[in-house]
Design a protein around this motif. Sequence first.
Motif, short mmCIF file in Angstrom:
data_model
loop_
_atom_site.label_atom_id
_atom_site.label_comp_id
_atom_site.label_asym_id
_atom_site.label_seq_id
_atom_site.Cartn_x
_atom_site.Cartn_y
_atom_site.Cartn_z
N ALA A 142 63.50 -21.85 80.47
CA ALA A 142 63.37 -22.15 79.03
C ALA A 142 64.25 -21.23 78.19
O ALA A 142 64.83 -21.64 77.18
N LEU A 143 64.38 -19.96 78.63
CA LEU A 143 65.26 -19.02 77.92
C LEU A 143 66.71 -19.49 78.01
O LEU A 143 67.45 -19.45 77.03
N SER A 146 67.16 -22.36 75.70
CA SER A 146 67.25 -21.91 74.31
C SER A 146 68.66 -21.42 74.01
O SER A 146 69.28 -21.77 73.00
N TYR A 147 69.20 -20.61 74.94
CA TYR A 147 70.55 -20.06 74.79
C TYR A 147 71.59 -21.18 74.76
O TYR A 147 72.46 -21.23 73.89
N ASN A 150 71.41 -23.53 71.61
CA ASN A 150 71.92 -22.85 70.42
C ASN A 150 73.43 -22.71 70.45
O ASN A 150 74.10 -22.93 69.45
N TYR A 195 58.27 -23.62 74.69
CA TYR A 195 59.15 -23.99 73.60
C TYR A 195 60.50 -23.31 73.77
O TYR A 195 60.53 -22.11 74.00
N PRO A 196 61.65 -23.97 73.72
CA PRO A 196 61.86 -25.37 73.31
C PRO A 196 61.75 -26.39 74.45
O PRO A 196 62.25 -27.50 74.30
N SER A 246 76.56 -15.99 82.72
CA SER A 246 77.04 -16.79 81.60
C SER A 246 75.94 -17.64 80.97
O SER A 246 76.01 -18.00 79.82
N PHE A 247 74.90 -17.98 81.74
CA PHE A 247 73.86 -18.92 81.29
C PHE A 247 74.45 -20.26 80.89
O PHE A 247 73.95 -20.94 80.01
#
Lengths: 379, 152
Positions: A142-143, A146-147, A150, A195-196, A246-247
């Motif tokens: 989830a993190l 989010s990254y 965004n 979330y999200p 890098s995500f």
Amino acid sequence: MPAVVGVGYYGFNTNTPDMSWKEIMYEAAVRAYEDAGIDPRRDVDSFVTCAEDFYEGFAIFDEFVPDQLGAVVKPTCTVCADFLYGLATAYMQIESGLADIAVVEAHSKASDMKTFGEIIRHAMDPIWLKGVTRAHPYYFAALEMSYYMNKYCISEEAIAEVVVKNKGNAILNESAPYGAKLTVESVLNSPFVFYPMRKIEIAERADGAIVFVVARDEIARKITDSPVWIKGIGWWSETSSYDTRSFEALYAYKAGKMAYKMAGIEVPVKEIDIAEIDDRFAFKELQHIVALQLAGKFEVCELMREGYFSRNGSLPVNVSGGNLGVGNLLEATGAQKSLEVVLQLRREAGRRQIDCELGVAQCWRYIPTASGAVAVFGV
Amino acid sequence: MIDKIVDPEKLRHFPPGGGKIELYWLYTSGKAGNEFFRKLREGKFIAARCKKCGRRYFPPRIFCEFDFSETEFFEISGEGCVEAFTIAKLDLNENPMEEIIALIKLEGTDGRILHLIGEAKDVCIGMKVKPVLKKVDEMTGTISDIKYFKPV
């Protein structure tokens, strides 16, 4: 160039209370050998299994392997990774001349795990990460979501479209337990658990076993009229550290490049006809599509909305239903992806058959990794 | 059609309790970890700089993963900026809970820390945060010596 000359599978189910993990492997193996028309005791030179001891619940998994595959007193080894890494191992054994026919197996008996969250948590760095929270490790994905959302302005709707598409595709796949007819609106109205991220965007676990028989070029042509060539294969690891990665699925980009180069593919989006991509969290499908150069990073949402990746679209992605429809198959994830591509290329995909000659299968090594592998198959 | 039974114990009987793995380890935090958790007792944060390329690592480590060369420790503020966050509502065993977890870019470094957010009514990406530490006599030399990060 080695080719897939036989496939067999057992599953896929939400649970399998009547069969042990060893028995589902046996069932898949029997079907693969029948499909290839070979006798494992006589014809197979090498056996490769893919398993992670923590997923199995006991140690030194490779010692538990030979009997159910017909591999007793034969060369056998276990790769501690996804099926696609095992396929790469078999490829190298054949290309080096060590084997003429090799067998690759992967399975998931996820329903035997009582503490899935705890097991995944053991994959996290014990000094810097594990002790931070007792939240389910899904939080880590989830993190990343989010990254990613965004950074590239990824819309909730595009992620919901992935869920609708894949669960919808799964309805036409008799082997997929998580098919459902949904709308984008119903997905967006469903509850958040991280979330999200919504619960419905997380692939539920499934059981199953898959076996491939792989053979050297000239032998493949003798065994079957419909060999599926392994045109390219690649694997890549970014880093284990959450501070330097890098995500954005660099692992899939690099593994894809390695496989595409080997297959002589220059413009993947023009040449690839079908893709089976790791979607164990819905946003991962978008991220992986971009990483595999099948769409630009700022156009992927629009293409998803237009139906470009749907079953009737220009570039169908996860026609099988993906992990959202078939389930999270742990180390057999890449195997289910490869299986679908092979069945499609052999024109044996039944009601979900699409027109294709070149396909790509991709897997990620799941939370909390930044590693994965890619294979390109063709006829 | 969406909800399926994934727990086989709901379908038939298995040996009570199932199997158990009772295994315990001592996880060694190493030179960099020791240095960090020791300094944390003084309320200080340290990071590590690669002697070759200058990349500033947090969490600190003794080698650069890109150059494969040595690093040196230096002090940082411990404050940072939220890069990504999630509101977790399920615990390890999928029971209800609620915690805000964030990926925080630490000031003066090229690195991050992953930790909890507390004392915040609202959280957003880009929000500046600073660490809240446990009292020294409650510290155990682990990552939970930092209680959470709160808005600056």
